[in-house]
Design an enzyme around this catalytic site. Sequence first.
Site, PDB file in Angstrom:
ATOM      1  N   CYS A 387       0.784  -1.238   0.000  1.00  0.00           N
ATOM      2  CA  CYS A 387       0.000   0.000   0.000  1.00  0.00           C
ATOM      3  C   CYS A 387       0.814   1.285   0.000  1.00  0.00           C
ATOM      4  CB  CYS A 387      -1.066   0.010   1.092  1.00  0.00           C
ATOM      5  SG  CYS A 387      -0.694  -0.916   2.548  1.00  0.00           S
ATOM      6  N   ASP A 436      -2.916  -7.661  -5.366  1.00  0.00           N
ATOM      7  CA  ASP A 436      -3.268  -6.499  -4.566  1.00  0.00           C
ATOM      8  C   ASP A 436      -3.820  -5.366  -5.423  1.00  0.00           C
ATOM      9  OD1 ASP A 436      -3.501  -5.301  -2.168  1.00  0.00           O
ATOM     10  OD2 ASP A 436      -1.364  -5.026  -1.797  1.00  0.00           O
ATOM     11  N   HIS A 438      -5.315  -1.074  -4.626  1.00  0.00           N
ATOM     12  CA  HIS A 438      -5.766  -0.050  -3.693  1.00  0.00           C
ATOM     13  C   HIS A 438      -6.670   0.905  -4.440  1.00  0.00           C
ATOM     14  CE1 HIS A 438      -2.311  -1.857  -1.701  1.00  0.00           C
ATOM     15  NE2 HIS A 438      -3.053  -1.682  -0.633  1.00  0.00           N
TER      16      HIS A 438
END
Length: 701
Positions: A387, A436, A438
């Site tokens: 992140c 992943d 975000h």
Amino acid sequence: MSPAAASSTIRVTLPDGSVKEFDGPVTAYQVAESIGSRLAKAAVGAKIDGELADLQAPITQDCKLAIVTEKTREGNADPDALYLLRHSTAHVMAEAIQRIVPGAQLVYGPPLDTGFYYDIRFPDDRPLKEGDFEAIEAEMAKIVKEDRRFTRYELDAPKGLEKLKGEGSKYKVDNAERAIAASGANGAEGVMLSWYATGEPGKNWEDLCRGPHVPSTGRIGGFKVMSLASSYWHGDETSDRLTRVYGTAFFSKKDLDEYLDRLEQAKARDHRVIGKQLRLFHIDETVGQGLILWTPNGAVVRKELQRFISEELNKQGYLEVFTPNIGRLELFRTSGHFPYYADSQYPPVIERESLAALAAEGCSCAQLSNKLSAGDIDGYLLKPMNCPFHIKIFDSAPHSYRDMPVRLAEFGTVYRWEQSGELNGMTRVRGFTQDDAHLFCTPEQVQAELLGCLSLVKIIFGTLGMKDYRVRVGLRDPDSSKYVGNPENWDKAEAACREAAKTLGVAFSEEPGEAAFYGPKIDFVVKDVIGREWQLGTVQVDYNLPERFDLSYIGPDNKPHRPVMIHRAPFGSMERFCGVLIEHFAGAFPSWLSPEQVRVLPISEKTNDYAERVLAQLKAAGIRATIDTGNDRVQAKIKHAAEMKIPYMAVVGPRDAEEGKVSVRARGVQHDLGAMPLADFVDGLKAEIAERRAELGVKPA
RNA sequence: GCCGCUGUAGCUCAGUGGUAGAGCGCACCCUUGGUAAGGGUGAGGUCGUGGGUUCAAGUCCCACUAGCGGCUCCA
């Protein structure tokens, strides 16, 4: 009970709705007898108003009663009956252990879904070893053979505590004190403690116990001491170390054997076993614990999964990025990952000059550690999360509310220092790649974005035919201070997660204390072959990191606003997901995921040339195919291909060569499906792969 | 990290103090066989690592290391 109550009529409602009346108190056993002697004989316990109870428990008022027998009406094992049996077997095992190891102090011995355990404190000079199991089982067999009745008796709490203190077991005193506290009574007055003697109180072995139990030890038809583990008193690792002895029990030896057999079969499905057989991955001591080497076959599975998810991400407007594997400590100080989670990270990497300077001034390891924590020197960290990098990408350009949401995706590899005892094949590792992403969005967009994330998870689970998962909404633990951010944001985020989870159409559990430190989350949890749960996909709301990194976007009012972040990884990690997937398919992947999709099997060398041409055409069509030109007979070739769980075999002999056909054999089918034109086979298989079908469906027209 | 168990050929495992084994796989030879193992020959091992006991250690003892089961932990 008062004399008046004792003399009044008691109405007992049975599960079929019928009512039996009794003049005064009865036991469940007596009720069973009144229904039939066979029922009374089969009975092992009772459920009184939904609560499990002894068969001999007095019934003093109107109630609903169900007699618990070994098997349900449908003929399946009754879980309640097994619960009683296993709890009772725990007593038998404890008695046997105390005979063999004098001075062993009992702590706590509950039943489990698949058996039971007893936490026991052994004398330091006499720890329990697996070599003791045989002797324990022999003693247990004696107790079972004696067919002793489980006999309950009660003492009021002050007397009971006195008795336990006299016996000198601090653990049982503690159990009693907890029971008293749990009863809600003010002090020990009026609270009753119960014991169960395995036989006659005062004469036979006994244990402080709430019960209930089966009527007698003779009911235990099959049992086994399974394993040893260390545990902590009250689960607190700073407290006493206990030995946990696991066992299991069934009403019959046959049921036990079947259970043990099932365990054996589960082992054959274990991703670590299949991973070796099918050469999917390798873990090498010299490379390091918990670090997965993806061998070519496993790499195919992973690559296909990544391609699958990437296609979905494209459809949903994600933007792909790449970020490095390490980053400055400063970055992780800002994010809060360092030093708060220093223990679960690989230690920092320090720059050469800094290291030399520190060495010159004679800096000790402790001093170095302090300097790193204080920020006096900088270094680099193997990234524990992606992140902060994605945040920096978001922050590298200004954003208007018109650009939102910004969805940045990466198959990002992270490293975490898991405790050595936790590592487990591919499912718990120290280096793993998250699928992943975000999402940076406005507060108004959170709900819709959460739904988008969940739909992605649904597509994945649906395509792979994974139905056996549960959904967990992780909320903050009200008693803990480990969370960051303000309570209003937490409330909003928790509500958003709850609302989103509701739309899944799957039951979900809300679990306080399961949130990430920065926000609540929705997790998808599955079980492995031995029943352990693993978290796969996760969707997490985060109001915290945008704050820490001072992120903003320009709103319609031309003023900066704080975005909200959503972290999400539908697979969780490629490693864990593949591990679970291997077990889900038992290594028999659908065609689109199979490392080897077709193996061409010439019947003899005479057909090798035709087989090679078949292979070339399969490859030209983008199909992962190989050929077995060894001098085995075709029977052996089939066996070898079957062992590798290859979806299709194309058997070719002179007959096929003449007609330009292949004799197709599909995995799991004991015969070939018949000869079909090669072109038909190629087209059928190509479609099956392109559509990512879960089942093998190519067959002759 | 804690407790127990395990570590022998590429894989699965046997070997309980006295000359390192089997099956599968691999290589080569014979066989050319139509749907889950044709036959033969051969290569392959510092028995997890380091100490110790012993005339002698794969085997017994200690430490370490890795794996397994569980506990604790899991951003």
